[in-house]
Write an enzyme that holds these catalytic residues in place. Sequence first.
Site, PDB file in Angstrom:
ATOM      1  CB  SER A 173      -0.948   0.014   1.201  1.00 39.31           C
ATOM      2  OG  SER A 173      -2.070  -0.807   0.946  1.00 39.31           O
ATOM      3  CE  LYS A 208      -4.680   1.903  -0.395  1.00 41.35           C
ATOM      4  NZ  LYS A 208      -4.039   0.567  -0.299  1.00 41.35           N
ATOM      5  CB  SER A 253      -4.437   1.741   3.958  1.00 39.73           C
ATOM      6  OG  SER A 253      -3.643   1.293   2.877  1.00 39.73           O
TER       7      SER A 253
END
Length: 443
Positions: free
Chosen positions: A66, A69, A130
Amino acid sequence: MKKTTNTVLRLLLIPVLLFSIFAGVPAKANAETDLGLTVDAAILIDADSGKILYEQNADTSLGIASMTKMMTEYLLLDAIDAGTVKWDQEYHVTDYTYRMSQNRALSNVPLRRDGSYTIRELYEAMAIYSANAATVAIAETIAGTETEFLKLMNKKAEELGLEGYKFVNASGLNNADLFGMHPAGTGPEDENVMPAKSVAKLAYHLLKDHPKVLETSKITKKIFREGTDDAIEMSNWNFMLPGLVFQYEGVDGLKTGTTNFAGHCFTGTAERNGTRLIAVVMKAVDAKGEGSYKARFDATAKLFNYGFTQFTKHEIIPANYKFKDQKTVKVTKGQEDKVAIAVKEPISFMVKSSEKDLYQPKLVLDKKSLEAKVKKDTVVGKVVIERTEGKDYGFIDGKEFTSDVVTTASVERASGISLFFQGIGNFFGNLWGGITDFVGGLF
C-alpha cells in the site's frame, strides 16, 4: 641466562603492544555504518535537500504493497490543483469498487452499491485507513478505469525519474485479490514493486509538491460518514503517530504497506527542530525472522534516531567563497585585464558533524577568459562539492550539490585608442615570443 630471558619476553610483548595501539585507533570516517536493521531494504533521506543519509540494499526492486497509494495520492492532488477533479465531486460506486469494499479482510470502508461519495471522503479513507476500494474509486474518477490510471502512474514515475518500478494496480494489493478484474495487461497474481530508493524519491517529491498531504496523513482516527448508518471508525495504520502504540516524536506521515509478498513496509516522515527526514523500510522482520507491525516501526525508529542524532545541517561553502588557486579570470579588451570570481550562493546540507571537513570544493570553469564588457555576476563556472574520503550516498535525485561561480565586479570595455595599443602590444609580444622559441630551438 637472565638477560636472554628478558630479551625473549620483550620480543613476545611486541605483538601485544602493537595490537593494543591499533585497537585503540578509532574507525575511519569511511567505515560503513551498520544500524542492525532486520529488513530487506532501507533508506533515510533529508526531506529538504534530498541528501541520502543511509541506505541498505536500496536499489533492489521489492514489493511495496500500500505504499503504492502515495502515487495515487500524488495524481489526485495534481488533479485537484489542475481543477480537473474537485473535493466535493461525487463518485458513484461501480460493481468493481462495491465488491472490493465488502471484503473487510482487506483494508476497506464498505461502500453502498447505489451510493455516492465525495472525493474528499474517499481520499481520507485512502490516506488514513488505506482503504483499497476507495483508492480504486479515486483512480476511476481521474482516468475512467484503473487500466487507464496505470498509464498515468507510469507517466508520473517517468517524470520523477523513478527506477526499477512496476505498477499493476492503484491500491498495492496483489492482483489475486481483485476478483479477476485486475487491470488489462497485468497478470492475475502480479504485485507492485519498486526499490527503496525510488519509494523515497516518490515520497520526497510528494512532500515537495503537495505538503498538505501531511494534514491528512497525521490524523490518527476519523469517522467515515459520521452521523449516518454507514459510519465506521478509521484508525490510522501508522502506529508511530502521537498517542499510538509506537509513537515517535515528530512523526506525521506517511504510508504503511503490508501484503504476504511485500511483507511489512513503511514510508515514514518526521520533523524535529526544523529538520524533516524521510525513512523507508521494506519487509521488516523481528529477531525471530517474523514480519510484524512492531518490526517495521522499530526499524524506522532506528533510522530516525540515527538521522536526528548524528546529522546536522552544515554550511559546506559560504557565499562569496574564493578559490586560493583561481581568484580571477582573464579579461580581454577591457579596462582591466582580469576580474575576481567567487561562489555566488552558499552550499549547505546535512552531514555528520565529525565528517564536515571531508567535503571540499572543486572549481569547474566553463569560461577561462571573458571579453569586455563584463557584467557583475556573470557566470563563469560552478563549484562542485566532493568527499575526499569514504562513501557518500549522494542525493535522491542523483544531482550534484553545486553553486554558480560568478564575477564579483564589472569590467568596462577599453576605449578605441586603448584597444589599438593593446593590439600593438599583443602583436609584438607574440612576435617576440615566436623569435625566442625559434632561437631556443636552434640551441
